[in-house]
Design a protein around this motif. Sequence first.
Motif, PDB file in Angstrom:
ATOM      1  N   ASN A  62       3.585 -36.180  25.409  1.00 54.75           N
ATOM      2  CA  ASN A  62       3.946 -34.745  25.259  1.00 54.75           C
ATOM      3  C   ASN A  62       5.580 -34.865  24.576  1.00 54.75           C
ATOM      4  N   LYS A  66       9.918 -29.437  22.401  1.00 57.50           N
ATOM      5  CA  LYS A  66       9.049 -28.610  21.461  1.00 57.50           C
ATOM      6  C   LYS A  66       9.112 -27.288  22.002  1.00 57.50           C
ATOM      7  N   MET A  67       9.245 -26.225  21.137  1.00 62.98           N
ATOM      8  CA  MET A  67       9.311 -25.172  21.483  1.00 62.98           C
ATOM      9  C   MET A  67       8.173 -24.257  20.964  1.00 62.98           C
ATOM     10  N   ASP A  68       7.760 -23.164  21.655  1.00 61.97           N
ATOM     11  CA  ASP A  68       6.546 -22.338  21.131  1.00 61.97           C
ATOM     12  C   ASP A  68       6.532 -22.025  19.826  1.00 61.97           C
ATOM     13  N   CYS A  69       5.614 -21.984  19.163  1.00 57.57           N
ATOM     14  CA  CYS A  69       5.461 -21.473  17.609  1.00 57.57           C
ATOM     15  C   CYS A  69       6.041 -20.072  17.491  1.00 57.57           C
ATOM     16  N   PHE A  70       5.768 -19.078  18.386  1.00 61.70           N
ATOM     17  CA  PHE A  70       6.081 -17.935  18.233  1.00 61.70           C
ATOM     18  C   PHE A  70       7.613 -17.792  18.632  1.00 61.70           C
ATOM     19  N   LEU A  71       8.272 -18.440  19.539  1.00 60.94           N
ATOM     20  CA  LEU A  71       9.544 -18.412  19.976  1.00 60.94           C
ATOM     21  C   LEU A  71      10.182 -18.885  18.566  1.00 60.94           C
ATOM     22  N   GLU A  72       9.921 -19.920  17.924  1.00 62.84           N
ATOM     23  CA  GLU A  72      10.429 -20.475  16.882  1.00 62.84           C
ATOM     24  C   GLU A  72      10.547 -19.482  15.739  1.00 62.84           C
ATOM     25  N   LYS A  73       9.573 -18.714  15.462  1.00 66.82           N
ATOM     26  CA  LYS A  73       9.667 -17.408  14.468  1.00 66.82           C
ATOM     27  C   LYS A  73      10.339 -16.337  14.911  1.00 66.82           C
ATOM     28  N   CYS A 101      17.768 -20.181  25.399  1.00 68.62           N
ATOM     29  CA  CYS A 101      17.804 -21.325  24.584  1.00 68.62           C
ATOM     30  C   CYS A 101      19.178 -21.713  24.320  1.00 68.62           C
TER      31      CYS A 101
END
Length: 105
Positions: A62, A66-73, A101
């Motif tokens: 794991n 790592k952050m969720d892709c939606f949050l990164e965008k 964050c």
Amino acid sequence: MDSIYHTLRKSNPASARILVRKVLEKNNGNVSKTARILGISRATVRRARDGELNDLSRRPKNIRKKMDCFLEKLIAEEAKSTGYRYRLLSYYLKNKYSIECHPPC
């Protein structure tokens, strides 16, 4: 100078472990003698004796940070539109979206 074990391990790890197990069996389980014959350490002999024949995956199970892709965008879009950097952007996201964050150390 590579030992027999190391040259075989480069091409086929399972065969190298089988070789160690066979030499160990011929030496009645004597780990030190087997290691001396093959030119490897006793720890390597024990790993070959006790472990699996095939290598395990070295891939991480794991990724904690790592952050969720939606949050990164979302963070990237807000950073571009506001022009804020790490610290101000984290305060801004907390106030506007209630997203925690932390800025990098």
